[in-house]
Scaffold this motif. Structure first.
Motif, PDB file in Angstrom:
ATOM      1  N   PHE A 290      12.697  -5.538  -4.789  1.00 56.74           N
ATOM      2  CA  PHE A 290      11.490  -4.749  -4.555  1.00 56.74           C
ATOM      3  C   PHE A 290      11.474  -3.567  -5.508  1.00 56.74           C
ATOM      4  O   PHE A 290      12.500  -2.925  -5.728  1.00 56.74           O
ATOM      5  N   GLN A 291      10.288  -3.336  -6.031  1.00 55.45           N
ATOM      6  CA  GLN A 291      10.114  -2.143  -6.852  1.00 55.45           C
ATOM      7  C   GLN A 291       9.555  -1.045  -5.959  1.00 55.45           C
ATOM      8  O   GLN A 291       8.580  -1.257  -5.244  1.00 55.45           O
ATOM      9  N   VAL A 292      10.178   0.123  -5.996  1.00 46.91           N
ATOM     10  CA  VAL A 292       9.873   1.161  -5.017  1.00 46.91           C
ATOM     11  C   VAL A 292       9.462   2.439  -5.737  1.00 46.91           C
ATOM     12  O   VAL A 292      10.065   2.808  -6.750  1.00 46.91           O
ATOM     13  N   GLU A 293       8.429   3.078  -5.223  1.00 44.40           N
ATOM     14  CA  GLU A 293       8.066   4.412  -5.727  1.00 44.40           C
ATOM     15  C   GLU A 293       9.166   5.391  -5.335  1.00 44.40           C
ATOM     16  O   GLU A 293       9.708   5.323  -4.229  1.00 44.40           O
ATOM     17  N   ARG A 294       9.466   6.315  -6.224  1.00 50.46           N
ATOM     18  CA  ARG A 294      10.627   7.155  -5.945  1.00 50.46           C
ATOM     19  C   ARG A 294      10.420   8.059  -4.733  1.00 50.46           C
ATOM     20  O   ARG A 294      11.375   8.428  -4.062  1.00 50.46           O
ATOM     21  N   GLU A 295       9.165   8.432  -4.438  1.00 48.97           N
ATOM     22  CA  GLU A 295       8.916   9.323  -3.298  1.00 48.97           C
ATOM     23  C   GLU A 295       9.330   8.654  -1.991  1.00 48.97           C
ATOM     24  O   GLU A 295       9.716   9.309  -1.032  1.00 48.97           O
TER      25      GLU A 295
ATOM     26  N   SER B 194       0.824  -1.206   0.000  1.00 45.89           N
ATOM     27  CA  SER B 194       0.000   0.000   0.000  1.00 45.89           C
ATOM     28  C   SER B 194       0.861   1.260   0.000  1.00 45.89           C
ATOM     29  O   SER B 194       0.405   2.336  -0.373  1.00 45.89           O
ATOM     30  N   ARG B 195       2.114   1.142   0.420  1.00 47.28           N
ATOM     31  CA  ARG B 195       2.989   2.314   0.429  1.00 47.28           C
ATOM     32  C   ARG B 195       3.781   2.439  -0.873  1.00 47.28           C
ATOM     33  O   ARG B 195       4.650   3.308  -0.995  1.00 47.28           O
ATOM     34  N   GLY B 196       3.525   1.578  -1.797  1.00 51.81           N
ATOM     35  CA  GLY B 196       4.201   1.688  -3.094  1.00 51.81           C
ATOM     36  C   GLY B 196       5.461   0.851  -3.190  1.00 51.81           C
ATOM     37  O   GLY B 196       6.377   1.176  -3.927  1.00 51.81           O
ATOM     38  N   VAL B 197       5.522  -0.227  -2.404  1.00 54.34           N
ATOM     39  CA  VAL B 197       6.657  -1.151  -2.494  1.00 54.34           C
ATOM     40  C   VAL B 197       6.126  -2.485  -2.982  1.00 54.34           C
ATOM     41  O   VAL B 197       5.303  -3.108  -2.325  1.00 54.34           O
ATOM     42  N   GLU B 198       6.587  -2.880  -4.120  1.00 50.65           N
ATOM     43  CA  GLU B 198       6.043  -4.093  -4.718  1.00 50.65           C
ATOM     44  C   GLU B 198       7.156  -5.127  -4.849  1.00 50.65           C
ATOM     45  O   GLU B 198       8.238  -4.821  -5.348  1.00 50.65           O
ATOM     46  N   GLU B 199       6.894  -6.322  -4.380  1.00 52.36           N
ATOM     47  CA  GLU B 199       7.934  -7.349  -4.435  1.00 52.36           C
ATOM     48  C   GLU B 199       7.934  -8.013  -5.815  1.00 52.36           C
ATOM     49  O   GLU B 199       6.884  -8.301  -6.377  1.00 52.36           O
ATOM     50  N   ILE B 200       9.128  -8.225  -6.347  1.00 50.73           N
ATOM     51  CA  ILE B 200       9.242  -8.950  -7.614  1.00 50.73           C
ATOM     52  C   ILE B 200       9.766 -10.331  -7.276  1.00 50.73           C
ATOM     53  O   ILE B 200      10.931 -10.472  -6.869  1.00 50.73           O
TER      54      ILE B 200
ATOM     55  N   LEU C 153      16.833  -2.958  -5.142  1.00 42.52           N
ATOM     56  CA  LEU C 153      15.696  -2.034  -5.239  1.00 42.52           C
ATOM     57  C   LEU C 153      15.641  -1.506  -6.664  1.00 42.52           C
ATOM     58  O   LEU C 153      16.668  -1.209  -7.260  1.00 42.52           O
ATOM     59  N   LYS C 154      14.408  -1.400  -7.167  1.00 40.62           N
ATOM     60  CA  LYS C 154      14.249  -0.829  -8.503  1.00 40.62           C
ATOM     61  C   LYS C 154      13.324   0.363  -8.407  1.00 40.62           C
ATOM     62  O   LYS C 154      12.235   0.260  -7.836  1.00 40.62           O
ATOM     63  N   VAL C 155      13.757   1.471  -8.958  1.00 45.55           N
ATOM     64  CA  VAL C 155      12.933   2.668  -8.953  1.00 45.55           C
ATOM     65  C   VAL C 155      12.615   3.026 -10.399  1.00 45.55           C
ATOM     66  O   VAL C 155      13.495   3.466 -11.138  1.00 45.55           O
ATOM     67  N   PRO C 156      11.371   2.814 -10.829  1.00 45.16           N
ATOM     68  CA  PRO C 156      11.034   3.161 -12.219  1.00 45.16           C
ATOM     69  C   PRO C 156      10.714   4.650 -12.362  1.00 45.16           C
ATOM     70  O   PRO C 156      10.088   5.241 -11.473  1.00 45.16           O
ATOM     71  N   VAL C 157      11.169   5.240 -13.452  1.00 47.16           N
ATOM     72  CA  VAL C 157      10.825   6.626 -13.760  1.00 47.16           C
ATOM     73  C   VAL C 157      10.512   6.747 -15.245  1.00 47.16           C
ATOM     74  O   VAL C 157      10.998   5.969 -16.052  1.00 47.16           O
ATOM     75  N   SER C 158       9.691   7.745 -15.553  1.00 43.80           N
ATOM     76  CA  SER C 158       9.348   7.943 -16.958  1.00 43.80           C
ATOM     77  C   SER C 158      10.359   8.883 -17.601  1.00 43.80           C
ATOM     78  O   SER C 158      11.108   9.579 -16.923  1.00 43.80           O
TER      79      SER C 158
ATOM     80  N   VAL D 259      15.043  11.256  -9.805  1.00 46.76           N
ATOM     81  CA  VAL D 259      14.996  10.369  -8.647  1.00 46.76           C
ATOM     82  C   VAL D 259      15.698  11.085  -7.510  1.00 46.76           C
ATOM     83  O   VAL D 259      16.726  11.734  -7.738  1.00 46.76           O
ATOM     84  N   PRO D 260      15.189  10.999  -6.282  1.00 49.42           N
ATOM     85  CA  PRO D 260      15.926  11.603  -5.170  1.00 49.42           C
ATOM     86  C   PRO D 260      17.268  10.908  -4.969  1.00 49.42           C
ATOM     87  O   PRO D 260      17.347   9.681  -5.007  1.00 49.42           O
ATOM     88  N   SER D 261      18.294  11.701  -4.762  1.00 48.50           N
ATOM     89  CA  SER D 261      19.625  11.122  -4.584  1.00 48.50           C
ATOM     90  C   SER D 261      19.737  10.464  -3.216  1.00 48.50           C
ATOM     91  O   SER D 261      19.174  10.949  -2.235  1.00 48.50           O
ATOM     92  N   VAL D 262      20.466   9.356  -3.150  1.00 50.70           N
ATOM     93  CA  VAL D 262      20.709   8.731  -1.850  1.00 50.70           C
ATOM     94  C   VAL D 262      22.124   9.033  -1.369  1.00 50.70           C
ATOM     95  O   VAL D 262      22.639   8.363  -0.483  1.00 50.70           O
TER      96      VAL D 262
END
Lengths: 192, 564
Positions: free
Chosen positions: B32-37, B18-24, B89-94, B100-103
Motif C-alpha cells: 500500500f502506498q500511504v500519505e505520510r500524514e 479516500s484517506r490517501g491509502v492506495e493499493e499497489i 507500506l510505501k511513503v513517497p516524499v519529495s 516523514v513522521p518517525s514510527v
C-alpha cells in the motif's frame, strides 16, 4: 662480520681453533656480529602482533593463530590488543574512511621498532570495494612492510607473509630500519 | 504468507483510498502506498489491532526515483508473528520536503533503520530521538544512495569531527557527589570483535547510559550492487556475514530467483541446504567460542574451532575458497560438488558432535560461566519483538520464529527438525539455543545427504545460467547466450520482491527492485544483527561493565553484515 654481508642470513663465523686441548665449555667457539644485527635476530623471532581485524580477514587471522595452523611455531603467538605492547600491526580487513583515523592512532601509539603487515586485498588496495567509504589501500595512511594478497588470504599466505617479514627484519629492509639507517647516514654526513 | 482476503478487506475498509491509502496490485506482499500524514495512525492501528497484529517491523529502507515528482519512497516491511503475514507500506516524499513522521514511538525497531534512511537518502524523520548519520562518518557530504551520488566520491574524516554522543561531555555526579565517568569501548577493543564502538557512562562499575556507534565497516554494498550484474553481486553478499558466507549467497539467489520465476534444480537445492546448515554450525561456533573467550574461557574455543577447520576443508574442496566461497549462482550453483563429497559430509557428521560434546562438558554446567551469564542481558519476548529481533537471540527470549518453519524455502518443510527455544532471554539462554541449533543443523544435514541424487546443478534456462562450456565451443546459439550473459548480465523482469531466509543471526532479507536491466535498480539488505544490535545500548543500562562484554559476545554481531 663485514658490512658487505648485511642482508644475508647471519652465520656463525668460526675462528681458528685455539691451540691446546679442546675444552667443551663453549669458550673456543665464537661469533662476531654487530649488536644491531643480534638484536634484529631476537626481534624477528619474537614478534608481538596487534591484530587490527576489521572484517573477513580477521576470521582467517583467527584460523592462523588457532591450533590447526598455529602461528606460535614462528614465534609470533603473543597476540596483544594494546598497541603499547606490540610491535607488529596486522591490518586484517577493509579499512573505511571512518576507521582510518583509528588505525593511524593505533600505529602512532605503537612503540618503535614497529612493522606493518597488510593482510588481504582490501587492506592492500581497497579490493573490490572501490566506493565512497573505503580506503583504497592502507598505505594512503601508514607505511606497509609486507602486503599479503588474497580475499581473504589463506592462513598459509599469512604465515608466508610473516616469514617474509622476518627475513626483512634480519636483512634490515623494513620501513623502520631503513628510516633509522637513513637518519644515521645523514647524521654521519653532518659530522664529517 | 500473504494476508488472508478478509483481513485485506478489513484493512481496505479501515483505510480506504479516500484517506490517501492506495493499493499497489501484483506484488509478492500486499503493498500500500500511504500519505505520510496518515502514517502514525496507520502504524499504531496495524500494530495494536488484533486482526492485523503487526508486532514486528522487519525493515525500513529508502528508494530513490530521481525522475519522479515525489522523489523518495520510504518502504516499511511489517510482519505479524501470530498471523504469519506480511505487509509493505510505501511513503513517497519529495526532495524539497523530505520529512516523514518517525514510527519509533510505535516500533522501537525503527530507531536505526530510520537513521540509515536519513544517512543514505537525506530523508528526515520528525520525532526521531537521535537522528544523525549512522553508517557514514560525520564529515561525509551528501547522501550516498541517491542515484546522482558519484560512488567514487570520498570524504576524509577530519580530526575532531568524530561522532560522539550528545551526553558524552556532560559532567554528572552520582548521589554521593562522585563524578561519573564516560568510557569508550572500541572501535578497536580486545573484546569487541569487529569494529564496534560503545560509549558508556559509568557510575562506579555500573553502566548508567550507553550509546553505540557503527559504520566502521560500511563498505557500500548497496551502492556497489547497483553497478554490478546480478551474478557479480554474489561475491559481495559473501562478505556480509563472512562467518557463514554461503547462507548470504543462498538468500540473495533465492530473492532473485523469486523475481525471475526460476527455481534451482533439486540437486542444487539439497547441496544448498547441506552447505547452509554447515555454515550455520560454523557461525554458531565462532559466536559461542568468541563469547566464551571474552568471558575468560579460552580452551573451548580451541576445541570447537577444529570443527570449523574441518568444514572449511569441505568448502574449499567444493568452491576453492575457505571463507568467502562465492559458490552460489542465481539458478543453482557454480559447479558440482567434487567426488567424495558425501563421504566428507559423513565424516563431518561423525567429527563435529564429539567436539561440541567436549565443549558442552566444559561449559554448560560450568559454575563460573553460569554466574557470568545467567540473568545477564535479559530481554523479554515482547521487547525483543519490538526491537525487531530475529534468529537465535529472539528464540532465546521464547519466540519460536524461524523462517525455515514459517515460510519454508529450499524444501525445509520436508525436513524433520525442531526449533529450539529458551524462555529466560538472557546470555546463557542464547548460548543454549545456539548449541542446540548446532545439533538440529546436523540432523538436517544427515537427512539432506540421503536425498542427494545425481542431476543438474544449475537451471537450464539460458536467460539465467551460462550454457555448458562444451556447448559454447560447439554451438553458435550457446556461444551467443554465453556472450550476452557475460557482457550484459541476465535481464531480470521489472518488479520488486522481498526475499527472506533464516540466516545464522535471523531473518536475512533482500529487498530487490529491478527495472528490467542487467543490474538491480536497488538492492537493500535487511541484516539481522542490525536490528539486534540497536537494542544493545538499552540492555546495558544497570549492568556492570564486564557484563557488557558477555552480552555483546552472545548477540553475535558481525560487522560486515551490520554495516554492509
Amino acid at each position: 662480520m663485514s658490512e658487505a654481508s648485511v642482508g644475508k642470513p647471519m652465520l656463525p663465523v668460526a675462528g681458528k681453533p685455539p691451540a691446546g686441548p679442546r675444552v667443551s665449555d663453549g669458550s673456543n667457539i665464537f661469533l662476531t656480529t654487530k649488536l644491531d644485527r643480534l638484536i634484529d635476530q631476537a626481534r624477528k623471532n619474537s614478534l608481538w602482533p596487534f591484530p587490527f581485524g576489521t572484517a573477513c580477514c580477521a576470521i582467517e587471522f583467527m584460523s592462523t593463530i588457532m591450533s590447526h595452523y598455529d602461528m606460535s611455531r614462528f614465534g609470533a603467538e603473543v597476540v596483544r590488543f594494546s598497541p603499547r605492547q606490540s610491535d607488529l600491526l596486522i591490518v586484517a580487513g577493509t579499512v573505511t574512511d571512518k576507521m582510518a583515523p583509528v588505525m593511524v592512532r593505533i600505529w602512532e601509539q605503537m612503540a618503535e621498532p614497529k612493522y606493518v603487515i597488510s593482510m588481504g586485498a582490501c587492506a592492500c588496495t581497497g579490493g573490490f570495494y572501490r566506493a565512497y567509504h573505503v580506503v583504497q589501500g592502507i598505505d594512503e595512511f601508514i607505511p606497509v612492510d609486507v602486503y599479503v594478497p588474497g580475499c581473504p588470504p589463506t592462513p598459509e599466505a599469512l604465515l608466508q607473509g610473516l616469514l617474509r617479514l622476518q627475513e626483512m627484519i634480519a636483512a634490515g629492509e623494513t620501513h623502520y630500519q631503513r628510516m633509522v639507517a637513513a637518519a644515521r647516514a645523514k647524521a654521519k654526513g653532518a659530522v664529517s | 504468507m500473504s494476508m488472508s482476503q478478509e483481513k485485506l478487506e478489513s484493512f481496505r475498509r479501515a483505510f480506504p483510498p479516500s484517506r490517501g491509502v492506495e493499493e499497489i496490485p501484483g506484488q509478492d506482499i500486499p503493498t500500500f502506498q500511504v500519505e505520510r500524514e496518515l502514517l502514525p495512525e496507520l502504524a499504531r492501528r496495524l500494530k495494536d489491532d488484533p486482526d492485523f497484529d503487526f508486532k514486528m517491523l522487519s525493515d525500513v529502507c529508502g528508494v530513490d526515483w530521481p525522475e519522479r515528482q515525489a522523489r523518495f519512497d520510504v518502504v516499511y516491511h511489517l510482519y505479524s508473528l501470530t498471523h504469519n503475514h506480511r505487509l509493505r507500506l510505501k511513503v513517497p516524499v519529495s526532495e524539497q520536503d523530505a520529512v516523514v513522521p518517525s514510527v519509533y514511538g510505535v516500533w522501537r525497531a525503527a530507531d536505526w533503520f530510520e537513521r540509515e534512511v536519513f544517512d543514505m537518502f537525506g530523508v528526515r524523520f520528525s520525532g526521531h530521538p537521535n537522528l544523525k548519520r549512522i553508517l557514514c562518518h560525520p564529515s561525509f557530504q551528501g547522501h550516498a544512495l541517491r542515484k546522482d551520488y558519484d560512488p567514487g566520491q570520498r570524504w576524509l574524516l577530519r580530526e575532531g569531527e568524530q561522532d560522539e554522543p550528545s551526553w558524552a561531555r556532560e559532567v554528572q555526579e552520582d548521589e554521593d557527589h562522585f563524578e561519573t565517568q564516560v568510557l569508550n569501548l572500541g572501535p578497536s577493543h580486545p573484546a569487541t570483535h569487529g569494529t564496534l564502538r560503545t560509549v558508556v557512562r559509568l557510575d562506579g562499575e555500573v553502566i548508567t547510559r550507553a550509546e553505540c556507534e557503527i559504520g566502521y565497516l560500511h563498505r557500500c554494498f548497496e551502492k556497489m550492487s547497483e553497478r554490478h550484474t546480478w551474478n557479480q553481486i554474489i561475491p559481495y553478499t559473501d562478505r556480509l556475514n563472512y562467518c557463514s558466507a554461503m547462507m548470504n549467497g543462498v538468500g540473495y539467489a533465492l530473492a532473485v530467483e523469486k523475481l525471475l520465476g526460476v527455481e534451482a534444480p533439486p540437486r542444487a537445492q539439497v547441496i544448498r541446504v547441506i552447505l547452509s546448515e554447515l555454515s550455520r554450525i560454523m557461525d554458531h561456533i565462532v559466536c559461542i567460542g568468541a563469547n566464551l573467550n571474552d568471558v575468560g574461557a579460552m580452551t573451548p574455543f580451541l576445541y570447537v574451532y577444529q570443527a570449523r577447520e574441518e568444514i572449511y576443508s569441505l568448502l574449499e574442496a567444493c568452491a576453492g575458497g575457505r571463507l568467502t566461497i562465492s559458490y552460489v549462482r542465481v539458478g543453482g550453483l557454480a559447479n558440482d560438488v567434487p567426488e567424495g563429497f558425501e563421504e566428507a559430509v559423513r565424516y563431518l557428521l561423525r567429527r563435529i558432535p564429539p567436539l561440541v560434546d567436549d565443549m558442552e562438558r566444559l561449559i554448560t554446567e560450568n559454575r563460573i560461566f553460569r554466574q557470568r551469564t545467567e540473568g545477564i542481558g535479559k530481554l523479554s519476548a515482547a521487547e525483543a519483538v519490538d526491537w525487531g529481533w530475529t534468529g537465535p537471540c529472539l528464540r532465546a527470549s521464547g519466540v519460536p520464529y524461524d523462517v525455515r518453519k514459517t515460510n519454508p524455502y529450499l524444501g525445509y518443510e520436508t525436513y524433520d527438525f525442531k526449533v529450539p527455544i529458551a524462555t529466560t532471554g538472557d546470555t546463557y539462554a542464547r548460548y543454549l539455543v545456539r548449541v542446540e541449533e548446532i545439533r538440529q543443523s546436523l540432523k538436517i544435514v544427515e537427512q539432506a545427504l540421503k536425498r542427494l541424487a545425481p542431476g543438474p546443478i544449475i537451471t537450464d534456462n539460458h536467460h539465467v545460467a551460462l550454457p555448458p562450456k562444451e556447448k559454447v565451443y560447439t554451438e553458435m546459439e550457446a556461444l551467443i547466450w554465453h556472450f550476452k550473459l557475460i557482457m550484459e548480465g541476465m535481464k531480470v523482469p521489472k518488479g520488486e520482491v522481498y526475499g527472506f531466509t533464516e540466516g545464522a543471526n535471523g531473518e536475512l532479507g533482500f529487498y530487490t527492485i529491478s527495472d528490467g536491466g542487467g543490474s538491480p535498480y536497488r538492492l537493500h539488505c535487511r541484516p539481522p544483527c542490525f536490528a539486534v544490535f540497536q537494542a544493545y545500548p538499552h540492555m546495558l543500562e544497570g549492568h556492570m561493565i564486564a557484563d557488557s562484554i558477555a552480552i555483546l559476545g552472545s548477540l553475535n554481531i558481525i560487522a560486515g553484515e551490520l554495516d554492509r
